[in-house]
Design a protein around this motif. Sequence first.
Motif, PDB file in Angstrom:
ATOM      1  N   THR A 258       0.711 -15.563  -4.074  1.00 23.34           N
ATOM      2  CA  THR A 258       0.654 -16.826  -3.340  1.00 23.34           C
ATOM      3  C   THR A 258      -0.586 -17.614  -3.745  1.00 23.34           C
ATOM      4  OG1 THR A 258       1.831 -15.890  -1.441  1.00 23.34           O
ATOM      5  CG2 THR A 258       0.548 -17.899  -1.061  1.00 23.34           C
ATOM      6  N   LEU A 259      -0.383 -18.916  -4.018  1.00 22.91           N
ATOM      7  CA  LEU A 259      -1.479 -19.814  -4.370  1.00 22.91           C
ATOM      8  C   LEU A 259      -1.628 -20.832  -3.245  1.00 22.91           C
ATOM      9  CD1 LEU A 259      -3.468 -20.606  -6.689  1.00 22.91           C
ATOM     10  CD2 LEU A 259      -1.713 -22.224  -7.458  1.00 22.91           C
ATOM     11  N   ASN A 260      -2.777 -20.810  -2.572  1.00 26.58           N
ATOM     12  CA  ASN A 260      -3.011 -21.694  -1.431  1.00 26.58           C
ATOM     13  C   ASN A 260      -3.709 -22.988  -1.812  1.00 26.58           C
ATOM     14  OD1 ASN A 260      -1.921 -19.985   0.648  1.00 26.58           O
ATOM     15  ND2 ASN A 260      -3.693 -18.660   0.341  1.00 26.58           N
ATOM     16  N   GLU A 261      -4.391 -23.013  -2.952  1.00 23.44           N
ATOM     17  CA  GLU A 261      -5.099 -24.195  -3.405  1.00 23.44           C
ATOM     18  C   GLU A 261      -4.738 -24.493  -4.854  1.00 23.44           C
ATOM     19  OE1 GLU A 261      -9.239 -23.602  -2.877  1.00 23.44           O
ATOM     20  OE2 GLU A 261      -9.146 -23.596  -0.679  1.00 23.44           O
ATOM     21  N   SER A 262      -4.767 -25.758  -5.192  1.00 21.92           N
ATOM     22  CA  SER A 262      -4.424 -26.166  -6.557  1.00 21.92           C
ATOM     23  C   SER A 262      -5.473 -25.698  -7.555  1.00 21.92           C
ATOM     24  CB  SER A 262      -4.296 -27.694  -6.636  1.00 21.92           C
ATOM     25  OG  SER A 262      -3.255 -28.155  -5.813  1.00 21.92           O
TER      26      SER A 262
ATOM     27  N   ILE B  97       4.238 -18.341  -5.271  1.00 21.73           N
ATOM     28  CA  ILE B  97       4.483 -19.152  -4.082  1.00 21.73           C
ATOM     29  C   ILE B  97       3.354 -20.167  -3.931  1.00 21.73           C
ATOM     30  CG2 ILE B  97       4.856 -19.116  -1.585  1.00 21.73           C
ATOM     31  CD1 ILE B  97       5.665 -16.103  -1.982  1.00 21.73           C
ATOM     32  N   LEU B  98       3.698 -21.443  -3.967  1.00 23.31           N
ATOM     33  CA  LEU B  98       2.716 -22.519  -3.843  1.00 23.31           C
ATOM     34  C   LEU B  98       2.743 -23.045  -2.414  1.00 23.31           C
ATOM     35  CD1 LEU B  98       3.441 -24.478  -7.158  1.00 23.31           C
ATOM     36  CD2 LEU B  98       1.910 -22.537  -6.796  1.00 23.31           C
ATOM     37  N   ARG B  99       1.626 -22.892  -1.708  1.00 21.80           N
ATOM     38  CA  ARG B  99       1.538 -23.290  -0.303  1.00 21.80           C
ATOM     39  C   ARG B  99       0.848 -24.649  -0.160  1.00 21.80           C
ATOM     40  NH1 ARG B  99       5.149 -20.044   2.174  1.00 21.80           N
ATOM     41  NH2 ARG B  99       4.558 -17.838   2.159  1.00 21.80           N
ATOM     42  N   ASP B 100       1.247 -25.400   0.861  1.00 17.67           N
ATOM     43  CA  ASP B 100       0.541 -26.609   1.301  1.00 17.67           C
ATOM     44  C   ASP B 100       0.288 -27.599   0.168  1.00 17.67           C
ATOM     45  OD1 ASP B 100       0.378 -25.492   3.870  1.00 17.67           O
ATOM     46  OD2 ASP B 100      -1.432 -24.393   3.317  1.00 17.67           O
ATOM     47  N   GLY B 101       1.291 -27.796  -0.676  1.00 17.31           N
ATOM     48  CA  GLY B 101       1.159 -28.784  -1.739  1.00 17.31           C
ATOM     49  C   GLY B 101       0.325 -28.342  -2.918  1.00 17.31           C
ATOM     50  N   ALA B 102      -0.001 -27.062  -3.012  1.00 19.13           N
ATOM     51  CA  ALA B 102      -0.781 -26.558  -4.145  1.00 19.13           C
ATOM     52  C   ALA B 102      -0.017 -26.787  -5.447  1.00 19.13           C
ATOM     53  CB  ALA B 102      -1.082 -25.073  -3.960  1.00 19.13           C
ATOM     54  N   ALA B 103      -0.755 -27.050  -6.520  1.00 20.65           N
ATOM     55  CA  ALA B 103      -0.146 -27.324  -7.820  1.00 20.65           C
ATOM     56  C   ALA B 103      -0.914 -26.609  -8.917  1.00 20.65           C
ATOM     57  CB  ALA B 103      -0.118 -28.826  -8.083  1.00 20.65           C
TER      58      ALA B 103
ATOM     59  N   CYS C  84       8.039 -23.843  -3.781  1.00 17.50           N
ATOM     60  CA  CYS C  84       7.102 -24.919  -3.454  1.00 17.50           C
ATOM     61  C   CYS C  84       7.683 -25.817  -2.377  1.00 17.50           C
ATOM     62  CB  CYS C  84       6.732 -25.721  -4.696  1.00 17.50           C
ATOM     63  SG  CYS C  84       8.123 -26.495  -5.525  1.00 17.50           S
ATOM     64  N   SER C  85       6.796 -26.533  -1.721  1.00 17.19           N
ATOM     65  CA  SER C  85       7.232 -27.369  -0.599  1.00 17.19           C
ATOM     66  C   SER C  85       6.623 -28.755  -0.637  1.00 17.19           C
ATOM     67  CB  SER C  85       6.858 -26.697   0.724  1.00 17.19           C
ATOM     68  OG  SER C  85       5.466 -26.480   0.794  1.00 17.19           O
ATOM     69  N   GLY C  86       5.989 -29.137  -1.746  1.00 19.71           N
ATOM     70  CA  GLY C  86       5.428 -30.474  -1.777  1.00 19.71           C
ATOM     71  C   GLY C  86       4.858 -30.851  -3.127  1.00 19.71           C
ATOM     72  N   GLY C  87       5.305 -31.992  -3.683  1.00 21.08           N
ATOM     73  CA  GLY C  87       4.741 -32.501  -4.920  1.00 21.08           C
ATOM     74  C   GLY C  87       5.156 -31.737  -6.159  1.00 21.08           C
TER      75      GLY C  87
ATOM     76  N   VAL D 186      12.765 -22.829  -9.967  1.00 24.86           N
ATOM     77  CA  VAL D 186      11.916 -23.530  -9.007  1.00 24.86           C
ATOM     78  C   VAL D 186      12.764 -23.864  -7.779  1.00 24.86           C
ATOM     79  CG1 VAL D 186      10.420 -25.508  -8.591  1.00 24.86           C
ATOM     80  CG2 VAL D 186      10.545 -24.509 -10.883  1.00 24.86           C
ATOM     81  N   ASN D 187      12.391 -23.327  -6.638  1.00 21.14           N
ATOM     82  CA  ASN D 187      13.091 -23.604  -5.384  1.00 21.14           C
ATOM     83  C   ASN D 187      12.283 -24.619  -4.585  1.00 21.14           C
ATOM     84  OD1 ASN D 187      15.136 -21.730  -5.945  1.00 21.14           O
ATOM     85  ND2 ASN D 187      13.917 -20.046  -5.128  1.00 21.14           N
ATOM     86  N   VAL D 188      12.905 -25.756  -4.288  1.00 23.11           N
ATOM     87  CA  VAL D 188      12.199 -26.851  -3.634  1.00 23.11           C
ATOM     88  C   VAL D 188      12.874 -27.159  -2.303  1.00 23.11           C
ATOM     89  CG1 VAL D 188      11.401 -29.221  -3.834  1.00 23.11           C
ATOM     90  CG2 VAL D 188      11.637 -27.823  -5.892  1.00 23.11           C
ATOM     91  N   ASP D 189      12.127 -27.014  -1.234  1.00 20.53           N
ATOM     92  CA  ASP D 189      12.587 -27.466   0.074  1.00 20.53           C
ATOM     93  C   ASP D 189      11.906 -28.806   0.313  1.00 20.53           C
ATOM     94  OD1 ASP D 189      13.647 -27.744   2.529  1.00 20.53           O
ATOM     95  OD2 ASP D 189      12.546 -26.117   3.492  1.00 20.53           O
ATOM     96  N   ALA D 190      12.579 -29.887  -0.083  1.00 16.37           N
ATOM     97  CA  ALA D 190      11.930 -31.195  -0.178  1.00 16.37           C
ATOM     98  C   ALA D 190      11.897 -31.921   1.158  1.00 16.37           C
ATOM     99  CB  ALA D 190      12.656 -32.056  -1.213  1.00 16.37           C
ATOM    100  N   ASP D 191      10.769 -32.477   1.442  1.00 18.55           N
ATOM    101  CA  ASP D 191      10.608 -33.411   2.557  1.00 18.55           C
ATOM    102  C   ASP D 191       9.440 -34.315   2.185  1.00 18.55           C
ATOM    103  OD1 ASP D 191      10.711 -34.784   4.883  1.00 18.55           O
ATOM    104  OD2 ASP D 191       9.818 -33.223   6.129  1.00 18.55           O
ATOM    105  N   TYR D 192       9.678 -35.187   1.186  1.00 13.03           N
ATOM    106  CA  TYR D 192       8.605 -35.951   0.575  1.00 13.03           C
ATOM    107  C   TYR D 192       8.696 -37.425   0.948  1.00 13.03           C
ATOM    108  CZ  TYR D 192       8.679 -31.882  -2.558  1.00 13.03           C
ATOM    109  OH  TYR D 192       8.673 -30.620  -3.074  1.00 13.03           O
ATOM    110  N   GLU D 193       7.551 -38.070   0.969  1.00 11.59           N
ATOM    111  CA  GLU D 193       7.471 -39.513   1.132  1.00 11.59           C
ATOM    112  C   GLU D 193       6.432 -40.035   0.150  1.00 11.59           C
ATOM    113  OE1 GLU D 193       5.760 -42.269   4.577  1.00 11.59           O
ATOM    114  OE2 GLU D 193       7.696 -41.361   5.119  1.00 11.59           O
ATOM    115  N   TYR D 194       6.851 -40.949  -0.746  1.00 11.48           N
ATOM    116  CA  TYR D 194       5.975 -41.408  -1.820  1.00 11.48           C
ATOM    117  C   TYR D 194       5.931 -42.934  -1.864  1.00 11.48           C
ATOM    118  CZ  TYR D 194       6.246 -36.726  -3.971  1.00 11.48           C
ATOM    119  OH  TYR D 194       6.165 -35.388  -4.237  1.00 11.48           O
TER     120      TYR D 194
END
Length: 759
Positions: free
Chosen positions: A215-219, A235-241, A256-259, A276-284
């Motif tokens: 798990t990666l919590n920070e980019s 696993i990318l947490r909290d928008g980590a990239a 991933c869950s963001g970006g 890549v599994n994306v549970d998307a809920d994005y606003e850009y």
Amino acid sequence: MAQSIEQRLLQAIKTDDIGAYGALAETARIGEYRLGRFPVLSLMYLYKSRKLLAANEYELLRVSTYVKKNEPAEISVKFSSAAGKCLRLYCGEVVSPLEMLLILDKTKRLTKVFPNAHTTEQIKSRLQAIYSIKYALGVRFEGKSIVIDKRPLSYREKKKIITLCLCSALGVAVVVGVPTITVSLIPKPVEGEVNELSDINFSAKKEYILKSDITLNESVDVVNCTIKGNGHKLILRDGAALGTLNGKLTGMTIECSGGAVFYTVSSGASVTGVTVNVDADYEYNQSAALVATVNYGKLDGVTVNVHGSLAATESADGSVTELAFGGIVQNNSYTFNTQTEAYDFGVIKNCTVNYSQFDLTGATGANASFGGVVAVNNGYVLDCTVSGDINADTFDVGGVCYVNYGEISGCVNGADIIQRSSESEWNPIACGIVINNAYSVENCRNTGKISVASTGEKSESEDNEHTAVATGIAYINRNADLVTYIKNCENTGDVESYAVNGNAYAAGICTSSSGGIERCGNFGAIKAIADNGYQTCVGGIADYAYGYIYKSSNGGDLSASGRGTAYAGGISAYARAQFLYCASSGEITVTAKSVCAGGIFGVSEVDNYGRGTAEFCISENRLDVTVTDGGAAYVGGIAGIVSEQQFSSSGGVAYHGGGVTDSCFIGECVKQNVYFGNIVGACGFNIYTNNLYYSNGVGYPYFDGNYYADNNAFKAFGAALSSDGLVPNVADKGAVYLSVEQVKNTETYKTIVSELEKE
């Protein structure tokens, strides 16, 4: 080829050549140049041009307006690597010198030059954003000064300090004569199998194999290593990239869950066999993608599973934007490789995107578009597949791509694409493969349903011709500097367009083509409906053809209905192009006040740029036309109307028009108050009368070598159109009536069939 002044300027900056820079400065005000997003001073900082900075920095700091020039790809690559997570701030924004200094961590220099530099509130805002993104620390402004929070030491800085301390300690030990023991105080990156995130040094050029999920919590800013997933998850947490990828990722699943997962995939880097599994809920309010913002490398065998939603919002200041989103990559780009002296193109290959109940919501001011694989393609998109369902409101959708400047080949869209918009100022567009093609689309298929509906009120803008567009392959196939083409493509999905207060367009392959269409086929049902007296347009291959259409076929049923004007053609509704070796079959059903319909094209136009001609074409269509409200219809087995145009000549005036030659109609027309001809419904009186035009002294007929078989009307032409009005009951010209069997035994018919069967 001589280098441009921009190229020479960049070379002078890269080599820190004061002489070359000075010579250029004598011929142009190069200090005010901006190469794309980058002012000259920003480039001097980026390339560490110490001599040029010493001589020009103070003067260039005060420059506030720029002369924009082209942005070389190599600058973009270098800046992307340096910017890391901050790249998101610069999709179209200028990278001011102050911002470049902060991105490069030159905080002392920034503090020193800030009082003398040109600043704006936007620059100050981005300076705060840069430092917040990089270190979650603050920047504040006190009068003409900038105050920057002290940041923690970087890994490289810590390593340097430890090394210096170690050298000092060893030096002391040698002086006093104490026996030395070799001890490594610098942690070495683990290589091989790893269980913990801490075992991976992302910036090292090492190879790691995952033994468990991580798990990666920070980019992280950069990934230089190779990571083999061995079937495990990252696993990318909290928008980590993962920032800029210079290494390789393979054989893993990324949650991933963001970006975007990567800001940049560099030339030489690769992502292969990754899910890549994306549970998307994005606003850009800026362009984005789900896997990589920019790709210069290779994505091969990547599977993306997407569920959720993406919303495109207007910019914070309310300015009009044009946002483009990609299911895998936002910009599949290219860069110049100085070692090979050739361009490296981004490659997206053998990738799959599965959309499950995926919703796109757009604000009109965002002008949002979505490509199921890539938004903007400047490289190669090969053998990719899109499936599932994409539902949009004010958001245009291309099943594979939004705009293509490169090559799209072997791609399949199987997703149902549905766009429903109630915005009066929005013209919805949905296509199976690409919205805007500016180069090459080959061997692609659409099997999904493409459906568009515009239900908004009548537009208040006089400049906005309200339209709803649905197409199996492409919306526009445009001819700019290069001859663009769509080749060996097929649509089998149903295509439908509906407009309440606007025009409705639907086509099997392309809505408007000024390039070439070769060996394409439509076998889906094509339908367009326009309420309230607006125009409908349906074409088996194209709605508007201004280029050429070669060896293409339609086998789908076409339907157009409304209370206005309807154009329908088995190959194209409207033609100013050469149609050669084309064939059409199936039902063409039209109900409207005014109708132009034909088995090959509805209307053939002529102007200074070209004319619509059908040569060696076959129509087996059944044409069923109903006229409403006392209107008129022109229906032809090959062409509905063949127009003419008057030109000035040395002898006075002359006429030129489209034509139909060496073509066959063996279909049927259900006639209800229409002008029908087995070859042409109506044509210009002058080209009908003369039936001859000259090119280089040689005469060619407009109508010749045609055959037809019809049991209801033994005539090739329905009427002729003159300045004095309609001339009905004109005689046959350039056509022969035979039975169906006899037509099929002619050399003309056999030649057409033979050519269509050739590879």
